[in-house]
Design a protein around this motif. Structure first.
Motif, PDB file in Angstrom:
ATOM      1  N   SER A  91      -0.888   7.315  -2.500  1.00 30.12           N
ATOM      2  CA  SER A  91      -0.171   6.398  -1.630  1.00 30.12           C
ATOM      3  C   SER A  91      -0.352   6.823  -0.187  1.00 30.12           C
ATOM      4  O   SER A  91      -0.280   8.008   0.135  1.00 30.12           O
ATOM      5  CB  SER A  91       1.312   6.409  -2.013  1.00 30.12           C
ATOM      6  N   GLU A  92      -0.611   5.848   0.662  1.00 30.33           N
ATOM      7  CA  GLU A  92      -0.704   6.095   2.097  1.00 30.33           C
ATOM      8  C   GLU A  92      -0.003   4.942   2.806  1.00 30.33           C
ATOM      9  O   GLU A  92      -0.503   3.814   2.837  1.00 30.33           O
ATOM     10  CB  GLU A  92      -2.172   6.189   2.526  1.00 30.33           C
ATOM     11  N   GLY A  93       1.180   5.244   3.324  1.00 30.62           N
ATOM     12  CA  GLY A  93       1.954   4.196   3.985  1.00 30.62           C
ATOM     13  C   GLY A  93       2.346   3.109   3.010  1.00 30.62           C
ATOM     14  O   GLY A  93       2.950   3.374   1.972  1.00 30.62           O
ATOM     15  N   ASP A  94       1.966   1.876   3.341  1.00 27.34           N
ATOM     16  CA  ASP A  94       2.336   0.721   2.521  1.00 27.34           C
ATOM     17  C   ASP A  94       1.217   0.278   1.583  1.00 27.34           C
ATOM     18  O   ASP A  94       1.217  -0.851   1.094  1.00 27.34           O
ATOM     19  CB  ASP A  94       2.750  -0.450   3.422  1.00 27.34           C
ATOM     20  N   ARG A  95       0.280   1.169   1.313  1.00 24.97           N
ATOM     21  CA  ARG A  95      -0.809   0.875   0.373  1.00 24.97           C
ATOM     22  C   ARG A  95      -0.893   2.001  -0.642  1.00 24.97           C
ATOM     23  O   ARG A  95      -0.654   3.160  -0.321  1.00 24.97           O
ATOM     24  CB  ARG A  95      -2.133   0.730   1.103  1.00 24.97           C
TER      25      ARG A  95
END
Length: 140
Positions: A91-95
Motif C-alpha cells: 500500500s502506498e497512500g490511497d493505492r
C-alpha cells in the motif's frame, strides 16, 4: 424479490481463513463496516463470492470498472470455493495491490487456482477494488 444469499453461522470460521469467525471478520464488513486496508477488503470480497453476496461485491467495486451485474446466483456449474492464500499486500497512500491465490472447483471437476494481483484505490476513506491481472492459470 431478494437475491439469494448463502447463510453462515457467525461462529463458523470465516471463509477468508480467519479463525476468529465470520461475525468478527468479513461479516462486519458485509454489514457495513469500512475496511481498514485493501487486504481486508479483498478478503471480504473473497468471502462475498463464497456467500454469493453480489450486492456487496458491486458496492466495493470501483465505479470506473464495475460491471452491471455478476449473476452469481445463476452461475452453472456454481463454484465451490476451497480456500484463500494472500501472498502479498503493498500500500502506498490511497493505492494498493493485493496478490492472492483462491482455490475453487466447478461441479465435480478438478480443483483450480485463481492467481490474481488486484489493484485497489481509496476514495473518501473507503477502499474499492479496481481490477486485477492473472499472472498464471493452473490446476491444483
Amino acid at each position: 424479490m431478494r437475491p439469494y444469499v448463502q447463510a453462515i453461522d457467525t461462529l463458523t470460521p470465516c471463509p477468508c481463513g480467519n479463525s476468529d469467525g465470520y461475525g468478527r471478520c468479513c461479516g462486519l464488513l458485509h454489514e457495513g463496516a469500512v475496511a481498514a486496508t485493501a487486504e481486508q477488503l479483498m478478503r471480504s470480497r473473497y468471502s462475498a463470492y463464497v456467500l454469493k453476496r453480489e450486492t456487496y461485491l458491486l458496492d466495493t467495486w470501483h465505479h470506473s470498472t464495475r460491471p452491471a451485474h455478476l449473476k452469481l446466483a445463476t452461475q452453472q456449474p456454481a463454484p465451490t470455493w476451497l480456500g484463500l492464500t494472500v501472498k502479498r499486500h503493498e500500500s502506498e497512500g490511497d493505492r494498493a495491490i493485493v496478490e492472492f491465490v483462491a482455490r475453487l472447483r466447478y461441479g465435480g471437476g478438478k480443483a483450480q487456482r485463481m492467481h490474481e494481483i488486484s489493484r485497489f484505490v481509496r476514495e473518501d476513506g473507503r477502499w474499492f477494488y479496481v481490477d486485477g491481472e492473472f499472472p498464471e492459470k493452473s490446476g491444483d
